[in-house]
Design an enzyme around this catalytic site. Sequence first.
Site, PDB file in Angstrom:
ATOM      1  N   THR A  28       0.830  -1.210   0.000  1.00 24.58           N
ATOM      2  CA  THR A  28       0.000   0.000   0.000  1.00 24.58           C
ATOM      3  C   THR A  28       0.859   1.252   0.000  1.00 24.58           C
ATOM      4  O   THR A  28       0.608   2.205  -0.739  1.00 24.58           O
ATOM      5  CB  THR A  28      -0.949  -0.007   1.212  1.00 24.58           C
ATOM      6  OG1 THR A  28      -1.855  -1.104   1.091  1.00 24.58           O
ATOM      7  CG2 THR A  28      -1.759   1.290   1.285  1.00 24.58           C
ATOM      8  N   ASN A  67      -6.504  -9.977  -6.684  1.00 25.51           N
ATOM      9  CA  ASN A  67      -6.483 -10.617  -5.369  1.00 25.51           C
ATOM     10  C   ASN A  67      -7.732 -11.439  -5.088  1.00 25.51           C
ATOM     11  O   ASN A  67      -7.690 -12.388  -4.294  1.00 25.51           O
ATOM     12  CB  ASN A  67      -6.290  -9.574  -4.273  1.00 25.51           C
ATOM     13  CG  ASN A  67      -7.298  -8.442  -4.356  1.00 25.51           C
ATOM     14  OD1 ASN A  67      -7.387  -7.761  -5.376  1.00 25.51           O
ATOM     15  ND2 ASN A  67      -8.044  -8.220  -3.291  1.00 25.51           N
ATOM     16  N   GLN A 123       0.096  -9.943  -5.537  1.00 30.43           N
ATOM     17  CA  GLN A 123      -0.322 -11.347  -5.526  1.00 30.43           C
ATOM     18  C   GLN A 123       0.537 -12.223  -6.434  1.00 30.43           C
ATOM     19  O   GLN A 123       0.572 -13.443  -6.264  1.00 30.43           O
ATOM     20  CB  GLN A 123      -1.791 -11.465  -5.965  1.00 30.43           C
ATOM     21  CG  GLN A 123      -2.786 -10.834  -5.015  1.00 30.43           C
ATOM     22  CD  GLN A 123      -2.859 -11.543  -3.671  1.00 30.43           C
ATOM     23  OE1 GLN A 123      -2.449 -12.691  -3.514  1.00 30.43           O
ATOM     24  NE2 GLN A 123      -3.395 -10.857  -2.674  1.00 30.43           N
ATOM     25  N   CYS A 129      -8.695  -6.354   2.997  1.00 27.30           N
ATOM     26  CA  CYS A 129      -8.643  -4.933   3.342  1.00 27.30           C
ATOM     27  C   CYS A 129     -10.026  -4.297   3.383  1.00 27.30           C
ATOM     28  O   CYS A 129     -10.192  -3.195   3.896  1.00 27.30           O
ATOM     29  CB  CYS A 129      -7.767  -4.189   2.333  1.00 27.30           C
ATOM     30  SG  CYS A 129      -6.069  -4.790   2.307  1.00 27.30           S
TER      31      CYS A 129
END
Length: 393
Positions: A74, A153, A181, A334
């Site tokens: 992130t 993801n 990923q 998330c």
Amino acid sequence: MNKQVIYLDNNATTQIDERVLDAMMPFLKDNFANANSTHLFGVESHEAVKKARRQVADLISAETNEMVFTSGATEAINLAIKGVAENYEKKGKHIITVSTEHYAVLDTCKYLETKGFEVTYLPVANDGLINIEDVKLALRHDTILVTVMYANNETGVLQNIQEIAEIAHAADAYFMTDATQAVGKIPIDVDNMGIDLMCMSGHKLYGPKGIGALYIRQRNNRIKLPALIHGGGHERGLRSGTLNVPGIVGLGAACAIAKKEMRQNEQHIKALRDYLENELLQIEDTSLNGNKKHRLYNTTNILFKDVDSDAMIMGLSNMENDLPLIAVSNGSACTSASIEPSHVLTAMGLNEIDSFSSIRFSIGKFSRIEQIYITIEVVKKCIYELREMILPI
């Protein structure tokens, strides 16, 4: 109560490899020195960081000076996208991304829109793939960045990033990919694939949490980014602050192990995924979400009609019965607290009800066939029970 736990949520996070933990422990216990200190212990920490940077670079065929350590993907995404926006806004203020990106990308782009940037959000087909012609049509003279996730993801769908990178470069735009990923699962050569910026995170490849990296191309068309964090000039001046030496060492070890064992992991994991998927798709009113061919070998996202995914997840992790606890997901970790349907699945054309009836199974290298046998039986039992609850009297 001692219950067996079957963990099938490896796209959310992975179990740390014992060998990674072993590599980290000396820098947590004995040599805890600051890597910027000039005494012997500091030099040893500095050398460990250099080794780890080489291990991370080697995994993706990068140069060591092209790797910047971050707290995770992130932060790397924010550093990359905001950095390009700030440094190249004189050329243009247009960015292209995809509607199925992780929110780390989407929210960063939304933020930039408040700063006067224009963002094009490309659609995807029902199988999750981008239409290459849409990329070409979206490009403009003022496009500065095209950012496309390598592996989704939620569905595991793989985009043709090499072709997209070529198209972006032909329009004099930079190309970035969130490969969180994909890194460690499939071979990546950043130079041959035309990647300018790439993000990764340690906890997705059996490394520790709180550590990641950003690849920034320095060969040929060198990319310059402004600092995200000021105060000491660490990480080529882009991210100041004392280095997380144990985390960096752990990331390096995880990358070295992934490079060495990638092929055998693929064979093992794919066999388990395919068996699980084939068995579950024999259940009535089920279907696969996403392209079956172009996807990660560890991921299957399945729609179970008339089954609430939250109820199923709770049923699979019920402490009150004698069944094993099974960890699966119904979207990105998330955004798991969100009551909104998966933005990935709705972008692929699923309605809200079907989005809320879909489950992601993501298998890891520590998964075993005995666990898959059990999962199939428990999932079937859970689905039948949930469907019976909604049958009309």
